[in-house]
Design a protein around this motif. Sequence first.
Motif, PDB file in Angstrom:
ATOM      1  N   ARG A  39      -5.774  -3.121   0.098  1.00 50.79           N
ATOM      2  CA  ARG A  39      -6.929  -3.663   0.815  1.00 50.79           C
ATOM      3  C   ARG A  39      -7.162  -5.148   0.519  1.00 50.79           C
ATOM      4  N   GLU A  40      -7.012  -5.554  -0.747  1.00 52.46           N
ATOM      5  CA  GLU A  40      -7.391  -6.909  -1.135  1.00 52.46           C
ATOM      6  C   GLU A  40      -6.210  -7.842  -1.375  1.00 52.46           C
ATOM      7  N   LEU A  41      -5.046  -7.282  -1.712  1.00 51.26           N
ATOM      8  CA  LEU A  41      -3.883  -8.115  -1.990  1.00 51.26           C
ATOM      9  C   LEU A  41      -2.845  -8.047  -0.879  1.00 51.26           C
ATOM     10  N   ASP A  42      -3.179  -7.346   0.223  1.00 49.18           N
ATOM     11  CA  ASP A  42      -2.281  -7.224   1.380  1.00 49.18           C
ATOM     12  C   ASP A  42      -0.936  -6.614   1.003  1.00 49.18           C
ATOM     13  N   GLN A  43      -0.956  -5.693   0.046  1.00 51.60           N
ATOM     14  CA  GLN A  43       0.275  -5.059  -0.395  1.00 51.60           C
ATOM     15  C   GLN A  43       0.612  -3.863   0.488  1.00 51.60           C
ATOM     16  N   ALA A  46      -4.226  12.870  -4.911  1.00 51.74           N
ATOM     17  CA  ALA A  46      -3.551  11.572  -4.926  1.00 51.74           C
ATOM     18  C   ALA A  46      -3.214  11.124  -3.515  1.00 51.74           C
ATOM     19  N   ALA A  47      -2.716  12.044  -2.699  1.00 51.76           N
ATOM     20  CA  ALA A  47      -2.340  11.698  -1.326  1.00 51.76           C
ATOM     21  C   ALA A  47      -3.531  11.256  -0.493  1.00 51.76           C
ATOM     22  N   SER A  48      -4.723  11.744  -0.842  1.00 52.94           N
ATOM     23  CA  SER A  48      -5.907  11.406  -0.054  1.00 52.94           C
ATOM     24  C   SER A  48      -6.315   9.945  -0.187  1.00 52.94           C
ATOM     25  N   TYR A  49      -5.750   9.233  -1.154  1.00 56.12           N
ATOM     26  CA  TYR A  49      -6.018   7.800  -1.285  1.00 56.12           C
ATOM     27  C   TYR A  49      -5.237   6.985  -0.261  1.00 56.12           C
ATOM     28  N   ALA A  50      -4.240   7.599   0.368  1.00 53.56           N
ATOM     29  CA  ALA A  50      -3.378   6.892   1.305  1.00 53.56           C
ATOM     30  C   ALA A  50      -4.021   6.764   2.682  1.00 53.56           C
ATOM     31  N   ASP A  51      -3.513   5.827   3.470  1.00 42.08           N
ATOM     32  CA  ASP A  51      -3.913   5.704   4.867  1.00 42.08           C
ATOM     33  C   ASP A  51      -3.219   6.746   5.729  1.00 42.08           C
ATOM     34  N   ARG A  52      -2.061   7.171   5.269  1.00 43.72           N
ATOM     35  CA  ARG A  52      -1.191   8.026   6.095  1.00 43.72           C
ATOM     36  C   ARG A  52      -0.332   8.881   5.183  1.00 43.72           C
ATOM     37  N   ILE A  53      -0.090  10.116   5.597  1.00 41.10           N
ATOM     38  CA  ILE A  53       0.816  11.000   4.873  1.00 41.10           C
ATOM     39  C   ILE A  53       1.940  11.427   5.804  1.00 41.10           C
ATOM     40  N   VAL A  54       3.162  11.360   5.305  1.00 46.03           N
ATOM     41  CA  VAL A  54       4.335  11.875   6.012  1.00 46.03           C
ATOM     42  C   VAL A  54       4.786  13.122   5.273  1.00 46.03           C
ATOM     43  N   PHE A  55       4.901  14.240   5.985  1.00 50.20           N
ATOM     44  CA  PHE A  55       5.315  15.504   5.390  1.00 50.20           C
ATOM     45  C   PHE A  55       6.780  15.782   5.714  1.00 50.20           C
ATOM     46  N   ALA A  62      -7.033   8.760 -11.179  1.00 51.58           N
ATOM     47  CA  ALA A  62      -7.930   8.220 -10.158  1.00 51.58           C
ATOM     48  C   ALA A  62      -8.047   6.706 -10.283  1.00 51.58           C
ATOM     49  N   GLU A  63      -8.060   6.197 -11.525  1.00 52.08           N
ATOM     50  CA  GLU A  63      -8.148   4.755 -11.726  1.00 52.08           C
ATOM     51  C   GLU A  63      -6.918   4.051 -11.161  1.00 52.08           C
ATOM     52  N   VAL A  64      -5.737   4.598 -11.467  1.00 47.34           N
ATOM     53  CA  VAL A  64      -4.500   3.974 -10.990  1.00 47.34           C
ATOM     54  C   VAL A  64      -4.428   4.021  -9.467  1.00 47.34           C
ATOM     55  N   LEU A  65      -4.808   5.144  -8.878  1.00 44.09           N
ATOM     56  CA  LEU A  65      -4.795   5.259  -7.418  1.00 44.09           C
ATOM     57  C   LEU A  65      -5.792   4.298  -6.777  1.00 44.09           C
ATOM     58  N   SER A  66      -6.932   4.103  -7.417  1.00 43.72           N
ATOM     59  CA  SER A  66      -7.907   3.135  -6.913  1.00 43.72           C
ATOM     60  C   SER A  66      -7.330   1.729  -6.946  1.00 43.72           C
ATOM     61  N   PHE A  67      -6.544   1.415  -7.996  1.00 42.92           N
ATOM     62  CA  PHE A  67      -5.922   0.099  -8.084  1.00 42.92           C
ATOM     63  C   PHE A  67      -4.897  -0.090  -6.978  1.00 42.92           C
ATOM     64  N   LEU A  68      -4.127   0.953  -6.692  1.00 39.38           N
ATOM     65  CA  LEU A  68      -3.166   0.865  -5.595  1.00 39.38           C
ATOM     66  C   LEU A  68      -3.887   0.692  -4.263  1.00 39.38           C
ATOM     67  N   ARG A  69      -4.975   1.411  -4.087  1.00 41.14           N
ATOM     68  CA  ARG A  69      -5.784   1.286  -2.877  1.00 41.14           C
ATOM     69  C   ARG A  69      -6.327  -0.146  -2.748  1.00 41.14           C
ATOM     70  N   THR A  70      -6.789  -0.700  -3.864  1.00 42.89           N
ATOM     71  CA  THR A  70      -7.302  -2.073  -3.872  1.00 42.89           C
ATOM     72  C   THR A  70      -6.190  -3.074  -3.582  1.00 42.89           C
ATOM     73  N   ALA A  71      -4.984  -2.810  -4.112  1.00 45.20           N
ATOM     74  CA  ALA A  71      -3.861  -3.715  -3.872  1.00 45.20           C
ATOM     75  C   ALA A  71      -3.532  -3.800  -2.392  1.00 45.20           C
ATOM     76  N   PHE A  89       7.453   2.312   7.663  1.00 42.70           N
ATOM     77  CA  PHE A  89       6.299   2.152   6.782  1.00 42.70           C
ATOM     78  C   PHE A  89       5.643   0.818   7.100  1.00 42.70           C
ATOM     79  N   GLU A  90       4.437   0.890   7.661  1.00 44.52           N
ATOM     80  CA  GLU A  90       3.758  -0.302   8.151  1.00 44.52           C
ATOM     81  C   GLU A  90       3.310  -1.220   7.016  1.00 44.52           C
ATOM     82  N   ARG A  91       3.300  -2.502   7.308  1.00 42.16           N
ATOM     83  CA  ARG A  91       2.841  -3.487   6.340  1.00 42.16           C
ATOM     84  C   ARG A  91       1.355  -3.293   6.047  1.00 42.16           C
ATOM     85  N   ASN A  92       1.000  -3.614   4.810  1.00 41.61           N
ATOM     86  CA  ASN A  92      -0.406  -3.610   4.382  1.00 41.61           C
ATOM     87  C   ASN A  92      -1.057  -2.248   4.562  1.00 41.61           C
TER      88      ASN A  92
END
Length: 264
Positions: free
Chosen positions: A213-217, A228-237, A202-211, A54-57
């Motif tokens: 992008r902006e907090l380097d989490q 929900a999965a579509s908010y991710a950069d990557r999906i592992v099945f 959607a609000e919570v997922l946006s916060f995770l997305r922001t974390a 699982f890649e950083r950031n």
Amino acid sequence: MTITTEPTTETSTFAPPQTGAPAAGFAASATDAVKTYGRGDAAVHALDGVTVGFERNRFTAIMGPSGSGKSTLMQAVAGLDTLTSGSVAIGGVELSSLNDKQLTRMRRDKIGFIFQSFNLVPTLTARENILLPLDLAGRKVDRDWLDHVVSTVGMGERLRHRPTELSGGQQQRVAVARALVSRPEIVFGDEPTGNLDSRAGAEVLSFLRTAVRELDQTVVMVTHDPIAASYADRIVFLADGRIVDEMLSPTPDSVLDRMKRFEY
């Protein structure tokens, strides 16, 4: 379990790395991870030789049918469960090399958790719930970071309220802030929007997305929800305890299309 074999779309980069170790530099990884319950003919392989990093950031979602091993994988990588064989690492540190006290410290200092059921302490205010990990660890509060996290999740005006005075979405925002306040190496979410309506989710997922992008989490989330999965950069099945596919830059439609290959 049925998996079709038609060619993958252009969004897939899957090449099953079922042996060997993932490349260095991951926030967390599993190598040849096996988790078996029972013995003999009754043995169930919840994980069957999974190797993944699982890649950083980055924001990674883990998906799969019921019983595919997705929650088992997350719990193992997060140090909440032990493997039958194989190894997991957080920030390059193999968890099997740690004693119980060191593992507890690792989970406390390097890992953030967001659960479906919020897990807030009802007698504490939102602010006190957010700061609980730091209080338990005896660590000082970085007030600038706290203000930044609280601002990111939009809870600045509700910090004095107790959980019963907050909506489900607001309670989960508090849980997100609690997971971020200690600057963990990685945050794990177990169906974090499962108890929320679509708007709050959607609000919570946006916060995770922001974390990310902006907090380097770094965020790893188990979910069954293609939106929900579509908010991710990557999906592992996962299916039957193995990684069977992978997708980058997902959209709800592309996730739904990929899910048709599995019996959900």
